[in-house]
Design an enzyme around this catalytic site. Structure first.
Site, mmCIF file in Angstrom:
data_model
loop_
_atom_site.group_PDB
_atom_site.id
_atom_site.type_symbol
_atom_site.label_atom_id
_atom_site.label_comp_id
_atom_site.label_asym_id
_atom_site.label_seq_id
_atom_site.Cartn_x
_atom_site.Cartn_y
_atom_site.Cartn_z
ATOM 1 N N SER A 7 17.978 -13.696 -7.840
ATOM 2 C CA SER A 7 18.469 -15.053 -8.074
ATOM 3 C C SER A 7 19.225 -15.532 -6.845
ATOM 4 O O SER A 7 20.212 -14.927 -6.437
ATOM 5 C CB SER A 7 19.398 -15.102 -9.284
ATOM 6 O OG SER A 7 20.106 -16.329 -9.256
ATOM 7 N N HIS A 32 14.084 -16.309 -8.038
ATOM 8 C CA HIS A 32 14.611 -17.024 -9.202
ATOM 9 C C HIS A 32 15.580 -18.097 -8.717
ATOM 10 O O HIS A 32 16.542 -17.801 -8.007
ATOM 11 C CB HIS A 32 15.317 -16.015 -10.116
ATOM 12 C CG HIS A 32 15.813 -16.588 -11.404
ATOM 13 N ND1 HIS A 32 15.014 -16.734 -12.527
ATOM 14 C CD2 HIS A 32 17.042 -17.035 -11.763
ATOM 15 C CE1 HIS A 32 15.731 -17.242 -13.519
ATOM 16 N NE2 HIS A 32 16.969 -17.449 -13.080
ATOM 17 N N ASP A 34 18.111 -21.157 -9.781
ATOM 18 C CA ASP A 34 18.905 -21.676 -10.896
ATOM 19 C C ASP A 34 19.328 -23.113 -10.631
ATOM 20 O O ASP A 34 20.185 -23.376 -9.803
ATOM 21 C CB ASP A 34 20.137 -20.790 -11.081
ATOM 22 C CG ASP A 34 19.770 -19.421 -11.633
ATOM 23 O OD1 ASP A 34 19.206 -19.376 -12.743
ATOM 24 O OD2 ASP A 34 20.012 -18.414 -10.944
ATOM 25 N N MET A 36 21.174 -26.357 -11.944
ATOM 26 C CA MET A 36 22.227 -26.729 -12.904
ATOM 27 C C MET A 36 22.695 -28.149 -12.627
ATOM 28 O O MET A 36 22.832 -28.545 -11.473
ATOM 29 C CB MET A 36 23.416 -25.774 -12.766
ATOM 30 C CG MET A 36 23.049 -24.306 -12.881
ATOM 31 S SD MET A 36 24.522 -23.269 -12.868
ATOM 32 C CE MET A 36 23.775 -21.638 -12.733
ATOM 33 N N HIS A 65 14.558 -21.935 -13.016
ATOM 34 C CA HIS A 65 15.255 -21.898 -14.309
ATOM 35 C C HIS A 65 16.081 -23.176 -14.429
ATOM 36 O O HIS A 65 17.093 -23.325 -13.754
ATOM 37 C CB HIS A 65 16.145 -20.633 -14.319
ATOM 38 C CG HIS A 65 17.019 -20.483 -15.513
ATOM 39 N ND1 HIS A 65 18.015 -19.526 -15.582
ATOM 40 C CD2 HIS A 65 17.051 -21.147 -16.703
ATOM 41 C CE1 HIS A 65 18.625 -19.606 -16.744
ATOM 42 N NE2 HIS A 65 18.077 -20.586 -17.441
ATOM 43 N N MET A 67 18.611 -25.404 -15.974
ATOM 44 C CA MET A 67 19.760 -25.539 -16.875
ATOM 45 C C MET A 67 20.235 -26.980 -16.778
ATOM 46 O O MET A 67 21.304 -27.282 -16.248
ATOM 47 C CB MET A 67 20.851 -24.538 -16.473
ATOM 48 C CG MET A 67 20.486 -23.106 -16.861
ATOM 49 S SD MET A 67 21.406 -21.874 -15.932
ATOM 50 C CE MET A 67 20.357 -21.742 -14.489
ATOM 51 N N MET A 136 18.513 -14.900 -22.086
ATOM 52 C CA MET A 136 19.746 -14.959 -21.287
ATOM 53 C C MET A 136 20.697 -13.867 -21.777
ATOM 54 O O MET A 136 21.032 -13.804 -22.960
ATOM 55 C CB MET A 136 20.418 -16.321 -21.432
ATOM 56 C CG MET A 136 19.727 -17.474 -20.716
ATOM 57 S SD MET A 136 19.464 -17.197 -18.953
ATOM 58 C CE MET A 136 21.147 -16.977 -18.359
ATOM 59 N N ASP A 174 17.901 -12.261 -17.892
ATOM 60 C CA ASP A 174 18.665 -12.904 -16.811
ATOM 61 C C ASP A 174 20.154 -12.886 -17.131
ATOM 62 O O ASP A 174 20.583 -13.468 -18.124
ATOM 63 C CB ASP A 174 18.162 -14.354 -16.675
ATOM 64 C CG ASP A 174 18.873 -15.142 -15.587
ATOM 65 O OD1 ASP A 174 19.634 -14.554 -14.801
ATOM 66 O OD2 ASP A 174 18.639 -16.375 -15.544
HETATM 67 C C1 DX5 Z 1 23.177 -17.759 -14.699
HETATM 68 C C2 DX5 Z 1 21.852 -17.716 -13.992
HETATM 69 C C3 DX5 Z 1 21.477 -16.397 -13.479
HETATM 70 C C4 DX5 Z 1 22.423 -15.825 -12.455
HETATM 71 C C5 DX5 Z 1 22.361 -14.331 -12.538
HETATM 72 O O1 DX5 Z 1 23.345 -18.997 -15.293
HETATM 73 O O2 DX5 Z 1 20.824 -18.128 -14.879
HETATM 74 O O3 DX5 Z 1 20.159 -16.426 -12.950
HETATM 75 O O4 DX5 Z 1 22.136 -16.198 -11.143
HETATM 76 O O5 DX5 Z 1 23.345 -13.813 -11.714
HETATM 77 P P1 DX5 Z 1 23.895 -12.348 -11.980
HETATM 78 O O6 DX5 Z 1 22.759 -11.399 -11.805
HETATM 79 O O7 DX5 Z 1 24.955 -12.193 -10.932
HETATM 80 O O8 DX5 Z 1 24.453 -12.309 -13.377
HETATM 81 ZN ZN ZN Z 2 18.749 -17.932 -14.110
#
Ligand code: DX5
Ligand code: ZN
Length: 222
Positions: A7, A32, A34, A36, A65, A67, A136, A174
C-alpha cells in the site's frame, strides 16, 4: 501462491518513482492505492491524477481502494487514469450492483469491501459480480493501525461462501498485516495481502516483501 499488494499510503511520495522500482524489484503483485475523500473516512489522500502518474511509471496491476462517499461520480476518471482494479465500500449509499456493473463496463476489475463493523455477509450477494472481495482488518482511514484478529473469521466465512457459490473472486485482506499474522490470513483463505507499514518499514522493501511472502506461505503466525 499468495499475492502481495504494497500500500503506497506508507510510501515516500517525494521519491515515488524510487518506491515504484522498489516494489517492482521486490516482486509485488499489485500496487494498492488508497483513495480517501475526507468524508467517507476522516483522512484525505489522492485522486486519479496521482494514479495516472503511477500508471505511466509501471506495468504492475494498480489496485485502487476507494474510501469515498460517492464512488459513482469518479469511476470513469479512475478508469481513465489507468486503474486495473477498483474496489468500492458496501457502506456507501448507492446501488452497489449498478456501481459494480459500471466498474466492469469501464474496463476495470470490480472489487467490494466491508469495514470491520459491517458483516461479511454484505458481500455475498455481490460475489458473482466481483473480481476481488476485500476484508478490512482495521478501520479504514489510516495506515499503521493494529490488526483486528476477528477479521480472520470473516475471511474464513468468505472463503467458504466463495467456494459454495463457485465464483472466482480473489479474497484480499487489508490493514495491520505483518509477519505475525500473514500466515493466519492465508490459512484463513486470503489470496492477496495488502501491506503498508510492514512493506515499507526501514526502506527495506525487498527484504520485507520476501519475509511477508514466506510468512504467508508457511500458513502460520510468527
Ligand atoms: C487503510 C488502508 C490500508 C492501509 C494499510 O485505510 O486501506 O490499505 O494503507 O496500511 P497498514 O498495512 O500499515 O495497516
Ligand atoms: Zn486499502
Amino acid at each position: 501462491m499468495v499475492k502481495i499488494a504494497p500500500s503506497f499510503l506508507a510510501a515516500n511520495f517525494v521519491v515515488l518513482e524510487r518506491e515504484i522500482r522498489a516494489v517492482e524489484a521486490a516482486g509485488a503483485d499489485y500496487i494498492h492505492l488508497d483513495v480517501m475523500d475526507g468524508h467517507f473516512v476522516p483522512n484525505i489522500t489522492f485522486g486519479p491524477m496521482v494514479v495516472e502518474a503511477i500508471r505511466k511509471a509501471t506495468a504492475l496491476t494498480l489496485d485502487v481502494h476507494l474510501m469515498i462517499s460517492e464512488p459513482g461520480k469518479y469511476l470513469r476518471a479512475f478508469a481513465d487514469s489507468g486503474a486495473d482494479i477498483c474496489t468500492i465500500h458496501v457502506e456507501v449509499n448507492a446501488d452497489l450492483h449498478a456501481l459494480l456493473r459500471e466498474i466492469r463496463r469501464t474496463g476495470m476489475r470490480a472489487g467490494a469491501t466491508v469495514k470491520p463493523a459491517t458483516p461479511v455477509e454484505a458481500l455475498y450477494p455481490l460475489l458473482p459480480s466481483l473480481d476481488l472481495a476485500l476484508v478490512m482488518s482495521v478501520e479504514p482511514g489510516f495506515g499503521g493501525q493494529a490488526f483486528m484478529p476477528e477479521s480472520l473469521e470473516k475471511v474464513r466465512e468468505l472463503r467458504a461462501e466463495v467456494e459454495r457459490q463457485g465464483v472466482n473472486a480473489e479474497i484480499e485482506i487489508d490493514g495491520g498485516i505483518g509477519l505475525e499474522n500473514a500466515g493466519h490470513a492465508v490459512a484463513a483463505g486470503a489470496d492477496v495481502l495488502v501491506a503498508g507499514s510492514s512493506a515499507f518499514r526501514d526502506g527495506k522493501v525487498v527484504e520485507n516483501l520476501a519475509a511477508l511472502r514466506r510468512a504467508g506461505l508457511t500458513g502460520l503466525g510468527q
